[in-house]
Design a protein around this motif. Sequence first.
Motif, PDB file in Angstrom:
ATOM      1  N   MET A 151       0.453  -1.084  -0.379  1.00  0.00           N
ATOM      2  CA  MET A 151      -0.467  -0.164   0.040  1.00  0.00           C
ATOM      3  C   MET A 151       0.538   1.248   0.168  1.00  0.00           C
ATOM      4  O   MET A 151       0.427   2.367  -0.790  1.00  0.00           O
ATOM      5  N   ILE A 189      -6.027  -4.198  -4.316  1.00  0.00           N
ATOM      6  CA  ILE A 189      -5.151  -3.398  -4.647  1.00  0.00           C
ATOM      7  C   ILE A 189      -5.461  -3.334  -5.993  1.00  0.00           C
ATOM      8  O   ILE A 189      -5.859  -2.054  -6.342  1.00  0.00           O
ATOM      9  N   MET A 214      -5.852   4.637  -4.269  1.00  0.00           N
ATOM     10  CA  MET A 214      -5.502   4.397  -3.242  1.00  0.00           C
ATOM     11  C   MET A 214      -6.376   4.976  -1.793  1.00  0.00           C
ATOM     12  O   MET A 214      -6.046   3.769  -0.632  1.00  0.00           O
TER      13      MET A 214
END
Length: 839
Positions: A676, A696, A805
């Motif tokens: 991340m 992700i 994100m």
Amino acid sequence: QILPNSSEPLKEVRVEDDRTGLSIETLKRAFADNLFYIQGKFPEIASRNDFYMALAYTVRDRLLRRWLNTAETYTRNASRTVAYMSAEFLMGPQLGNNLINLGIYDQVNQAMKELGLDLEELLEEEEEPGLGNGGLGRLAACYLDSLATLEIPSLGYGIRYEFGIFEQDIKDGWQVEITDKWLSAGNPWELPRPEWSVEVKLGGHTEMRADEHGHFKVYWLPDKIVKGIPYDTPILGYKTNTANTLRLWKAEAVESFDFYAFDSGDYLGAVHQKTVSENISKVLYPNDNSAQGKELRLAQQIFFVSCSLKDMTRIMAGQNVPLEQFADKFVIQLNDTHPSVAIPELMRLLIDEHNMTWDQAWGITKKTFAYTNHTLLPEALERWPISLFGRMLPRHLEIIYEINNRFLDEVRMKFPDDVDRLRRMSLIDESGERYVRMAFLACVGSYSINGVAALHTELLQKDVLHDFYEMYPEKFNNKTNGITPRRFMVLSNPRLCKLLHSKIGDEWVKNLYELRKLEGFVDDPEFRHQWRQMKQEIKQDVVDYIKSTTGINVNVNSMFDIQAKRFHEYKRQHLNVLHIITLYNRIKANPNIEITPRTFLFGGKAAPGYYMAKLIIKLINSVGDIVNRDPDVRDRLKVVFLKDFSVKFAQKIYPAAELSEQISTAGKEASGTGNMKFALNGAITIGTLDGANVEILEEVGAENFFLCGLTTEEVYALKAKGYKPWEYYKKDPELKLAIDRIASGFFSHGDPNLFKPLVDHLLGNDQYMLMADYRSYIDTQDEVSQAYRDIDRWTRMSILNVARMGKFSSDRSIRDYCEDFWKIQPVKIDLKQYVEATA
Ligand code: Z2T
């Protein structure tokens, strides 16, 4: 005369307090004051550390009011509180983060400049508290940041290790461990609170005795008592008034030992006892994802857990909350099983020391604890030999037996006539030597059980904790990990922040989903140009850093391909090495081959006792020695091992990454959090469908992610049908050549023995299936190389990774915990109120 007349000059009026004021003048004055009165130095003879300390105290002064106010507010409201219990808190340096969260970074930067000092240099000076191994400890630290930012009443409880994770040096390519002395220059961020010390019992035996009413009770007669002293560190929220507490326990001998010694004349014996007691908080066990089963480790666990529970009962007493309401006042989050001995310890406190009945105590306990599992690796699941456990914690073992008896009755009721199930689920493993199974204890004693990524939770339910899932399906839930954007963006990547600021403002710092607004700029060529420019500048800094620390020349235009994480076979750093060797072999076969220049950067520590992990480090350095020097390579490939990876170092390195290596064997990495951090800083991931990589990929889209390797199901299926690594080796000439180069001694000055254990593993059983994944990995890497040549395509991918994100902010994780099962609301801290009340 009170007012000055017009002929007198005006006196300076100080409207700000030297310990709270934020103007540049006040900051400078406070800094000078602290340098003089705390460090005891004139500026002329002050060291860089003195300057750092003076600044740290200046900042600490400015957060104390928030800290005391927060504590006072929580006390007055008797607020429901999260107690986050963790054997590790990998906090990283505090100064920079506190400047960011207080919102005074720029003022302090200016104040230092005016004093002729460089803030960057002072930040460098801080020794970080490395009180954790890797992901698990850093996750705890990110969660504390989010808890404070979201204004959630919370306490972190852990151990104040005198020696944190070892410092890593590299000698002749091998890892060498050096003890970490993070406290040697003093720690300005903590306040000892000796008045809240508590005692912890260890060893001895139990007895049944009648009390004054003739009721039989169990008494635990320990043979040792240690004292725990709390050390508090403030945890600031980002631009809030909240400052929560991290409370770490230091072990000391109880004073009375010395008196016993004088009585018996055994002075040296007593001093020895003192050393034994203090050993408990001496050193962090340096294993990530493997349990060692050492006596001292169990002592550490009961020590901090027992101190913390007693601390919680003291807090309740101070707020006039009866113990019957323990589960309403506190929720205790168990960060893996390391603190799970808290379950029998709370039972013991309630029953033996507060005279509750079993049912009453168990009712409270079951409503208090929530358990987070962090691993699927069998070798990391804690089990304590009964003999060891009973010797140190005789009363806890009795309580565990009783919990187990009642639990097995429950299982029998739900699944009649299923003897095998009882054997599988028992809290006591009786297949050979008898053990206490701590994960099972945590499952039975908690009302919530969570994994740390969707895939991980699914595998827990299907596999490792399947029986418990069938028994208590309602307890299971997923909480995908997150990272704090304050440390891993605002503090560590000012260049990217500046660019973001100019396009989408700053809202994203508190609401990371705001990054989505970046998508609107992805088609803007000017913006993409700025993006590349920014990355280039960051890379140049790292090039300079590598040059000055290792002497290696890195091409700033090469792709920065980074794998930074603990060394473990399941994380497969050696698969990355096989790719490097493959590229090298292609060059050797055809020196004029077209190749996308790459710099391979590695960082990470191996557990000191993990031979294979250390051998992989040696292999990386050995391959680097050849590749970096070979004139045929013409600087198109570089391999750099960056020693002593830490939070401080991570902050430097993530922003420079272009390719993030997340290549664990599917089904092995619970979540990963480095994945991340890289993506948030604009790196593109090459990864397997493992841990949080799955999510992700889902967020950024398959076109912005390089997927490779077997899926978890394929891994299981291949194992089931009989996996033969040798076959892959035989059939794939590039793989064969790569392995043969290692095996022949090409990278070890002709010594074929050096890497033999590694080669034997790979061709023998290859537990982590590198041979099976090699071809997919290499082909995907070839796609990566292609994509990198298309500058515009790569830049778009990078921007979209950042833009998407949002989900991976630890704020999102913590909100999920709060809403789903902590059931805690934010509490606003009002600074003014307290100042007026005390004025
Ligand atoms: C650790 O760092 C992790 C799991 C452990 O299991 C122990 C340690 Cl020290 C007992 C890591 C996981 O490997 C990683 O996948 C995960 O992201 C991290 O914990 C935080 O959940």
